[in-house]
Design an enzyme around this catalytic site. Structure first.
Site, PDB file in Angstrom:
ATOM      1  N   THR A 102     -10.381  -4.923  26.717  1.00  0.00           N
ATOM      2  CA  THR A 102      -9.543  -3.846  26.187  1.00  0.00           C
ATOM      3  C   THR A 102      -9.921  -3.614  24.728  1.00  0.00           C
ATOM      4  OG1 THR A 102      -7.794  -4.469  27.673  1.00  0.00           O
ATOM      5  CG2 THR A 102      -7.159  -3.140  25.769  1.00  0.00           C
TER       6      THR A 102
ATOM      7  N   ALA B 103      15.358  -5.842  34.493  1.00  0.00           N
ATOM      8  CA  ALA B 103      15.838  -6.305  33.179  1.00  0.00           C
ATOM      9  C   ALA B 103      15.671  -7.810  33.080  1.00  0.00           C
ATOM     10  CB  ALA B 103      17.307  -5.925  33.031  1.00  0.00           C
TER      11      ALA B 103
ATOM     12  N   CYS C 174      -1.347  -9.436  27.511  1.00  0.00           N
ATOM     13  CA  CYS C 174      -1.692  -8.014  27.382  1.00  0.00           C
ATOM     14  C   CYS C 174      -0.637  -7.161  26.684  1.00  0.00           C
ATOM     15  CB  CYS C 174      -1.976  -7.425  28.749  1.00  0.00           C
ATOM     16  SG  CYS C 174      -3.577  -7.916  29.383  1.00  0.00           S
TER      17      CYS C 174
HETATM   18  C1  UDX Z   1      -0.138  -6.775  32.654  1.00  0.00           C
HETATM   19  C2  UDX Z   1      -0.396  -5.469  33.423  1.00  0.00           C
HETATM   20  O1  UDX Z   1       0.491  -5.390  34.533  1.00  0.00           O
HETATM   21  C3  UDX Z   1      -1.834  -5.369  33.863  1.00  0.00           C
HETATM   22  O2  UDX Z   1      -2.064  -4.119  34.477  1.00  0.00           O
HETATM   23  C4  UDX Z   1      -2.743  -5.527  32.631  1.00  0.00           C
HETATM   24  O3  UDX Z   1      -4.096  -5.494  32.992  1.00  0.00           O
HETATM   25  C5  UDX Z   1      -2.433  -6.831  31.913  1.00  0.00           C
HETATM   26  O4  UDX Z   1      -1.049  -6.874  31.573  1.00  0.00           O
HETATM   27  P1  UDX Z   1       0.303  -9.342  33.228  1.00  0.00           P
HETATM   28  O5  UDX Z   1       0.350  -9.581  31.762  1.00  0.00           O
HETATM   29  O6  UDX Z   1      -0.458 -10.295  34.088  1.00  0.00           O
HETATM   30  O7  UDX Z   1      -0.306  -7.871  33.543  1.00  0.00           O
HETATM   31  O8  UDX Z   1       1.793  -9.371  33.745  1.00  0.00           O
HETATM   32  P2  UDX Z   1       2.850  -8.418  34.486  1.00  0.00           P
HETATM   33  O9  UDX Z   1       3.054  -8.946  35.839  1.00  0.00           O
HETATM   34  O10 UDX Z   1       2.546  -6.991  34.356  1.00  0.00           O
HETATM   35  O11 UDX Z   1       4.155  -8.796  33.615  1.00  0.00           O
HETATM   36  C6  UDX Z   1       4.158  -8.688  32.194  1.00  0.00           C
HETATM   37  C7  UDX Z   1       5.486  -9.135  31.614  1.00  0.00           C
HETATM   38  O12 UDX Z   1       6.496  -8.166  31.871  1.00  0.00           O
HETATM   39  C8  UDX Z   1       6.030 -10.450  32.152  1.00  0.00           C
HETATM   40  O13 UDX Z   1       6.517 -11.225  31.064  1.00  0.00           O
HETATM   41  C9  UDX Z   1       7.162 -10.040  33.074  1.00  0.00           C
HETATM   42  O14 UDX Z   1       8.178 -11.017  33.144  1.00  0.00           O
HETATM   43  C10 UDX Z   1       7.661  -8.775  32.375  1.00  0.00           C
HETATM   44  N1  UDX Z   1       8.319  -7.815  33.285  1.00  0.00           N
HETATM   45  C11 UDX Z   1       7.586  -7.155  34.231  1.00  0.00           C
HETATM   46  C12 UDX Z   1       9.674  -7.533  33.133  1.00  0.00           C
HETATM   47  O15 UDX Z   1      10.351  -8.120  32.266  1.00  0.00           O
HETATM   48  N2  UDX Z   1      10.255  -6.612  33.960  1.00  0.00           N
HETATM   49  C13 UDX Z   1       9.562  -5.943  34.911  1.00  0.00           C
HETATM   50  O16 UDX Z   1      10.162  -5.102  35.599  1.00  0.00           O
HETATM   51  C14 UDX Z   1       8.187  -6.221  35.058  1.00  0.00           C
END
Ligand code: UDX
Length: 436
Positions: free
Chosen positions: A121, A252, A260
């Site tokens: 990225t 939530a 990321c």
């Molecule tokens: C993310 C993106 O989804 C992905 O497309 C990108 O390439 C890298 O970043 P990742 O960091 O692996 O992926 O995690 P993800 O499953 O997306 O969750 C990120 C964070 O958001 C977590 O801490 C999760 O707990 C939080 N989250 C996610 C929420 O609090 N609520 C949600 O509804 C979804």
């Protein structure tokens, strides 16, 4: 096709291995010799379901090799992927030193025309800079094209995401380079979206910033729900039924973490700043997330007044389930604040404890099960929604804890279920009889 992938972190290793699974010949390059030796044995240095099996299979079938030697890795490769880290600097910028170093390595070591594909990225304009560095070094001897091909993998489901992603973005200035990338990716059977390099770079940042915005938005709604007596889960379900909104990323909790979202949102604020644009909306998204991470400590202090000397069970440490990744995990903020407030912390996580030990305060104790963490605790924080945590019967809290007071940061239990037990259950955005 013969491909080299530089960098064997989450992105590089998963990309390299999955490319071999669709029939390409890939050499993964990394400067870490120990890691290379491990990977040659088919052992994945990261916890990623399904990855080791695919590694072993493709090593055995002769499509996947590893090396720490750049000239050896680049030899006869028509396509080289850059998949090294772009960590956050102290000022919140994307640190491009590793990407630039790979560009220089490519410039020094290639012996034929190449298409260089950036998976990392990188801020808008970086691909052009990478092309410049390489072209300057090869000095007209070989043709160098550049393609931006951002990844959208989630940790813990990265292999699955590679084979079943929503889209593959190819940003190129040359039709020839775009066609080669299209040909490489066609076997995945995923829709391909072709655009220019700068737009592809921006798609990655804009996507992550938008997803982070959705999470901060629903977290703000959840804070309002608590004050107004509404239930955030019902609100999110009702909102998500509108196709224009969608029902994903509306859960939530105690904020987003990981490698990321925090990094890319900060970087986009910085990138906007370079062109004198104040990205106020995104700044608020970040601020809401920083506050949300502290939510459980705030609730505990409201409930107990002083938490000094209290024994606290922290259930889950990783930034999300099914990963051992502790980067930007809410548990870091929570544990630090608990320790600063004089609480005694006993933490449990199924796999992230070795990584947690490297960054959490020294005085934290670690348990080897949910039950042992709960032993004699005054209150419990649910931080990561591991199955093991979600499936713990509420009876266990009653049996093990000194006082069964639960602050659930991931809404693991239905309110009706919690009401059946003699526990004091607090969650996020769902008002209970306990008031916080
Ligand atoms: C993310 C993106 O989804 C992905 O497309 C990108 O390439 C890298 O970043 P990742 O960091 O692996 O992926 O995690 P993800 O499953 O997306 O969750 C990120 C964070 O958001 C977590 O801490 C999760 O707990 C939080 N989250 C996610 C929420 O609090 N609520 C949600 O509804 C979804």
């Amino acid at each position: 096709m013969e491909i080299a992938v530089v960098g064997t972190g989450y992105v590089g290793l998963v990309t390299g291995v999955c490319l071999t699974e669709i029939g390409h010949y890939v050499t993964c390059i990394d400067i870490d010799e120990d890691k290379i030796n491990l990977m040659r044995e088919g052992i994945s240095p990261i916890y990623e379901p399904g990855l080791s099996d695919l590694m072993k299979k493709n090593i055995d079938e002769g499509r996947l090799t590893f090396t720490s030697n750049h000239s050896e890795g680049f030899a006869n490769k028509k396509v080289i992927y850059i998949a090294v880290g772009t960590p956050q600097t102290k000022e919140g910028k994307a640190d491009l030193q590793y990407v630039e170093k790979v560009a220089a390595d490519i410039g020094h070591h290639i012996n034929n025309d190449v298409i260089v594909v950036t998976k990392s990225t990188v801020p808008v304009g970086t691909n052009e800079k990478v092309r410049e560095i390489i072209r300057e070094l090869v000095n007209g001897k070989f043709e160098v094209e550049i393609v931006s091909n951002p990844e959208f993998l989630r940790e813990g489901s990265a292999v699955q995401d590679t084979f079943h992603g929503d889209r593959i973005v190819i940003g190129a200035d040359s039709d020839k380079a775009a066609s080669v990338l299209e040909e490489i990716n066609r076997p995945f059977g995923i829709p391909i979206y072709k655009t220019d390099i700068r737009s592809a770079e921006m798609i990655k940042y804009a996507s992550n910033a938008f997803l982070a915005t959705k999470i901060s938005f629903v977290n703000e709604i959840s804070n309002l729900c608590e004050k107004l007596g509404a239930n955030v889960e019902d609100v999110a379900t009702g909102m998500g039924m509108d196709d224009r909104i969608g029902n994903k990323f509306l859960k939530a909790g105690i904020g987003y973490g990981g490698s990321c979202f925090p990094k890319d949102t900060s970087a986009l604020v910085q990138i906007a700043g370079y062109v004198q644009h104040d990205f106020n909306l995104l700044k608020s998204v970040i601020e809401v997330n920083n506050d949300q991470r502290r939510l459980l400590v705030k609730k505990a202090k409201e409930r107990f007044g002083n938490i000094e000397g209290k024994r606290v069970a922290v259930l889950g440490l990783a930034f999300k389930p099914n990963t051992d990744d502790m980067r930007e995990a809410a548990s870091i903020t929570l544990c630090e604040e608990l320790i600063q407030s004089g609480a005694e912390v006993v933490a449990y996580d199924p796999i992230a404890i070795p990584n947690a030990k490297k960054i959490l305060p020294q005085s934290i104790q670690y348990a080897d099960s949910v039950e042992n963490a709960l032993e004699n605790a005054d209150f419990a924080f649910i931080v990561t929604e591991w199955d093991e945590v979600k499936n713990t019967e509420l009876d266990v809290y009653i049996k093990k804890m000194k006082t069964p007071v639960i602050f659930d940061g991931r809404n693991c239990y239905a309110l009706e279920e919690a009401a059946k037990y003699a526990v004091e259950y607090h969650s996020v955005g769902r008002k209970t009889q306990f008031g916080i």
